[in-house]
Structures are given as structure tokens and as C-alpha cells.
Scaffold this active site. Structure first.
Site, short mmCIF file in Angstrom:
data_model
loop_
_atom_site.label_atom_id
_atom_site.label_comp_id
_atom_site.label_asym_id
_atom_site.label_seq_id
_atom_site.Cartn_x
_atom_site.Cartn_y
_atom_site.Cartn_z
N ASP A 99 0.87 -1.21 0.12
CA ASP A 99 -0.12 0.01 -0.16
C ASP A 99 0.88 1.12 0.11
O ASP A 99 2.13 1.30 0.05
CB ASP A 99 -1.02 -0.14 1.36
CG ASP A 99 -0.03 0.14 2.54
OD1 ASP A 99 0.82 -0.51 2.50
OD2 ASP A 99 -0.73 1.07 3.38
N GLU A 165 0.35 -0.62 5.80
CA GLU A 165 1.47 -0.13 6.75
C GLU A 165 1.23 1.38 6.84
O GLU A 165 1.37 1.89 7.78
CB GLU A 165 2.68 -0.55 6.20
CG GLU A 165 3.89 -0.25 6.86
CD GLU A 165 4.34 1.10 7.36
OE1 GLU A 165 4.99 1.38 8.05
OE2 GLU A 165 4.13 1.83 6.27
ZN LIG Z 1 6.91 2.16 4.18
#
Ligand SMILES: [Zn+2]
Length: 459
Positions: A99, A165
Site C-alpha cells: 500500500d 502499513e
Molecule cells: Zn513504508
């Protein structure tokens, strides 16, 4: 390892690199922003694309998995691909995330954030560095070691590509616990940090931890007229300001008793760079003592990140009865978060100005990270980096936290964690005009292939 191995691997990585760059470009074209306001179909698409890349690379066991977040909703899709260890050999977990951060205002980019654009040796695009280049580094190392056949891959590998994340990894802990056996490894390579500068590799050996919480200060039962009582009674905002002022000494160092600091870093951050990078205004002095890097990486830092006070527009001539401030304390490597929280609570109680009533409500706690200086895995990584770049890596720290590192340490306490990455000082991760330096990325791929080889030779 003979230098012949290095020469052969270097040639192999160079030969593989154009295809690897094309794979990176295809990933950058997927706008996989995990922030809730964005279309999560793109995160699913990047999971599917990376799953396919790992399958095509010849990893025999590839799956897309997720775990619930604390609020009960499903976590973003993560990709886990495994190749079991040869008998008696160690297993290495290769982490990256698929992501990305939101692109921000497109007008601040010189190119389309989701159309990868090469300018000189740099490839621009959101995720080109953070962290789709980390995915490509793992993929490239595995291809260089002969997957799908894998004749030169002497270790077991598990590739773990997270999908949230950049949104704080809300389901990470549950994911680790649900898939503990699948993810268990002797060495964990977290490719989500960076190198010191072009041509100088680095291992990220320390990360600061964090505690935060709210301090509430009360002085009156209710607001009263400032003309009638001002002069004999101080308002809660002024009293809070006096309390906040006790958090730092005259030099600007954190003045809370009992907090630890770690030794000064090996390298320093130029003051001019810090000024430019932080947009510090002309004439504003830096605070704190010691090296600049030490202030950012190995000492505590305290900030007031919010305060509930009457707004200027709503102000009236009254004494505020109470005030609440949110305090964020970054912790030096080696600091126990619970002890830091207690020190902060004790400081607040001891420095209550003029007998004001104060209460401390603890918030989040995140552990700092300090790599053991001389583990076998660190020695293998240093040797691999030295061969790949022709110069030894430096140890760097990070002033922020990578919260999931603490989770990895807790769930896999026996694993050696190596924090590597592809960023360099011009990568502008999270900012406009994010980019990766392709020459450096090629060295990262080679270094990781060498590292896997060395780990296979025994820790
Ligand atoms: Zn990163």
C-alpha cells in the site's frame, strides 16, 4: 563466499534489472492508497498483482490473507509467499508493504504520481520508493538466486507483503498471531527504510519508541469573570503553559527525570539539511544538545500535539476553569515505555503549578528498537552490503517509530530483525515527487541476494 559468487550475482542482477524495473512500474500504476477515504479496490488490485509476481517467480505457496482489525472490520489484504527451507537451513522472512500514502495535491508533483516516470537515474511515482521498491528488491533477490528452480537459494523464504502499513498497520498484530507458524523465521528483513546517501548503504539499527497521553489541569469549578478574579487566580491555560514549560530545560533538552538516552550515532545530520528538510524558519535556533542525529534518533523528544482551549473567535473575558493537553513523548532506544509513562506522570504531578489539580491519562505505548550490534545476522548483512556497494554500511537511526517492528519483536522474540530499504535522502517518501534511485535499487537487490546466500552459509 568467493568473490566469484559476487561477480556472478552482480552480473545476474544487472541482466534481470530491466524486467524488475518494468514490474516496479506496473506496481506504481496501481494507486493502492490504504487510507480509508480512498477506494480499497486498488489495494486489492495491488495485492493481486504482487501475488501474481510471486507466483510467476516460482514460489510454490502463495496466498492472500487478512486478519481483523481491533474495530472488528477486515484488515487490508496481505500477500504471503513461501518456499520451505532445505533440511536444516534457516528461514528468512522478507517484509515489505504494497500500500502507499495518498498522493497529496497533484499540483505539487512534477509528474503524474501514478504514472512512473524516469528522469535520469531516478524513477518518480507514489510508492516508487516506499515501498513498492522493497517488494521488487525481494523479488529481484529471489530471481537472482535462481527461482523458480532456486538452485542457489540456500534458505527457506517467506515473503510477507502487508497492505495497510501506511494506515498504521491496524490488523498487523492479529495477523502475526493468526499466522504465527506461517511467518515464523530465523531472520526478518524489513525493507522499508533507506540508505545513508547515494553510494553509502546503511542498516537502520535504532528506532525511537513512543508514549502519549493527556494531561488535564483544573483550577476552578466553572469559568468566572476575569476582571473580578484575575490577579488572585490564574486561568487554566496560563497554568498549563507553565506546566508545559517545565518539560524542557533551558537548552531545549527534555527535562523529565528518569528517561534514558542511547549513545550518539555513528553519523550526523547536517544542520543545514535539517533546516531545509523541516522548513525551519530563518533565525529559529535548533533545540537540544549533542549531535543533531543524536537529538533525532537516540534521545527522547517531547511535543505538545494538541490542546483543548477556547478558540480566539469564541473568547470572552473569563478565566478558563480547565485545560487539557495531549503530550507525545518519543523514546530513546533502550527506554522501557511503561517506565517512561510513569516518569511523565510523576513529572506532571510534581510540577503542578500553584497547586492546580492535574491528572495524567496514559494513551498509546510503542517500544523503541535497538538492533544488537554484533549478531550473526548483522554481520552477514554488513558483509553483504559491503560487497554490493564496495563500501561498508553505516548504522543509522530513525526518529519515528515503525510500530509493527515492536509487534514482530514480541511475536518472534528469537528472530534477528534487519531493517534495510531503498530510500535515499532525495526519495521524499510520503511527499510529492517521491522517487527511487535505480542504481541504488540494483545494489539493494544484489545486497539482499548476497545476504540470503550468507545466511544459508550459516549464522
Ligand atoms: Zn513504508
Amino acid at each position: 563466499m568467493t568473490s566469484d559468487t559476487t561477480v556472478a550475482l552482480r552480473a545476474r542482477v544487472a541482466e534481470l534489472f530491466p524486467a524488475l524495473q518494468a514490474d516496479l512500474e506496473a506496481l506504481v500504476r496501481i494507486p493502492s492508497v490504504s487510507a480509508a477515504a480512498f477506494d480499497q479496490a486498488h489495494v486489492a488490485a495491488s495485492a493481486a498483482a504482487t501475488e501474481q509476481l510471486l507466483r510467476d517467480a516460482g514460489l510454490p505457496d502463495v496466498q492472500i490473507l487478512s486478519a481483523p482489525r481491533p474495530d472488528g472490520t477486515a484488515g487490508a489484504p496481505a500477500v504471503v509467499a513461501r518456499r520451505p527451507a532445505p533440511e536444516g537451513a534457516p528461514t528468512v522472512l522478507l517484509y515489505a508493504h504494497h500500500d502507499v500514502q495518498p498522493p497529496g495535491d497533484p499540483a505539487t508533483w512534477d509528474t503524474d504520481p501514478f504514472e512512473p516516470t524516469q528522469v535520469g537515474e531516478r524513477l518518480f511515482g507514489r510508492g516508487a520508493a516506499d515501498d513498492k521498491a522493497g517488494i521488487v528488491a525481494h523479488l529481484g533477490a529471489l530471481r537472482a538466486l535462481g527461482l523458480p528452480d532456486g538452485a542457489d537459494l540456500p534458505v527457506g523464504v517467506t515473503v510477507f507483503l502487508e497492505g495497510e502499513e501506511e494506515s498504521g498497520s491496524p490488523s498487523f498484530r492479529a495477523f502475526l498471531e493468526a499466522h504465527r507458524d506461517l511467518l515464523a523465521a530465523d531472520v526478518i528483513v524489513v525493507a522499508d527504510s533507506g540508505n545513508w546517501k547515494i553510494g553509502v548503504p546503511a542498516l537502520t539499527t535504532s528506532l525511537r519508541g513512543l508514549v502519549d497521553g493527556d494531561v488535564e489541569l483544573r483550577v476552578l469549578d466553572h469559568a468566572v469573570h476575569s476582571g473580578m478574579f484575575g490577579g488572585a487566580v490564574l486561568d487554566a491555560v496560563t497554568l498549563m503553559s507553565r506546566l508545559v514549560a517545565t518539560f524542557h530545560d533551558e537548552a531545549g533538552d527534555v527535562a523529565i527525570e528518569g528517561l534514558v538516552a542511547a549513545p550518539e550515532p555513528q553519523v550526523d545530520y547536517e544542520e543545514a539539511d535539517l533546516r531545509a528538510d523541516s522548513s525551519l524558519l530563518d533565525g529559529v535556533a535548533l533545540v537540544g544538545t549533542g549531535s543533531v542525529a543524536g537529538r533525532l534518533w537516540t534521545k527522547p523528544a517531547l511535543s505538545v500535539i494538541g490542546m483543548d482551549v477556547t478558540s480566539v473567535a469564541a473568547a470572552s473575558n473569563t478565566l478558563a476553569p480547565s485545560c487539557t493537553a495531549k503530550i507525545s513523548l518519543r523514546l530513546a532506544p533502550g527506554q522501557d515505555p511503561a517506565a517512561a509513562d510513569e516518569a511523565l506522570a510523576a513529572h506532571v504531578a510534581k510540577h503542578a503549578p500553584f497547586g492546580a489539580q492535574v491528572t495524567w491519562s496514559p494513551g498509546e505505548q510503542g517500544k523503541p528498537f535497538l538492533a544488537p550490534g554484533d549478531s550473526a545476522a548483522m554481520r552477514a548483512a554488513r558483509a553483504a552490503f559491503t560487497e554490493a556497494w564496495g563500501t561498508a554500511p553505516v548504522d543509522v537511526g530513525m526518529g519515528g517509530s515503525i510500530p509493527f517492528i515492536a509487534d514482530l519483536l514480541e511475536v518472534f522474540p528469537d528472530a534477528a530483525i534487519l531493517v534495510t530499504g531503498v530510500e535515499d535522502p532525495d526519495s521524499r517518501a510520503h511527499g510529492a515527487n517521491e522517487s527511487v534511485h535505480l542504481g541504488e535499487l540494483q545494489k539493494v537487490v544484489l545486497a539482499e541476494a548476497l545476504l540470503l546466500t550468507k545466511v544459508g552459509e550459516g549464522l
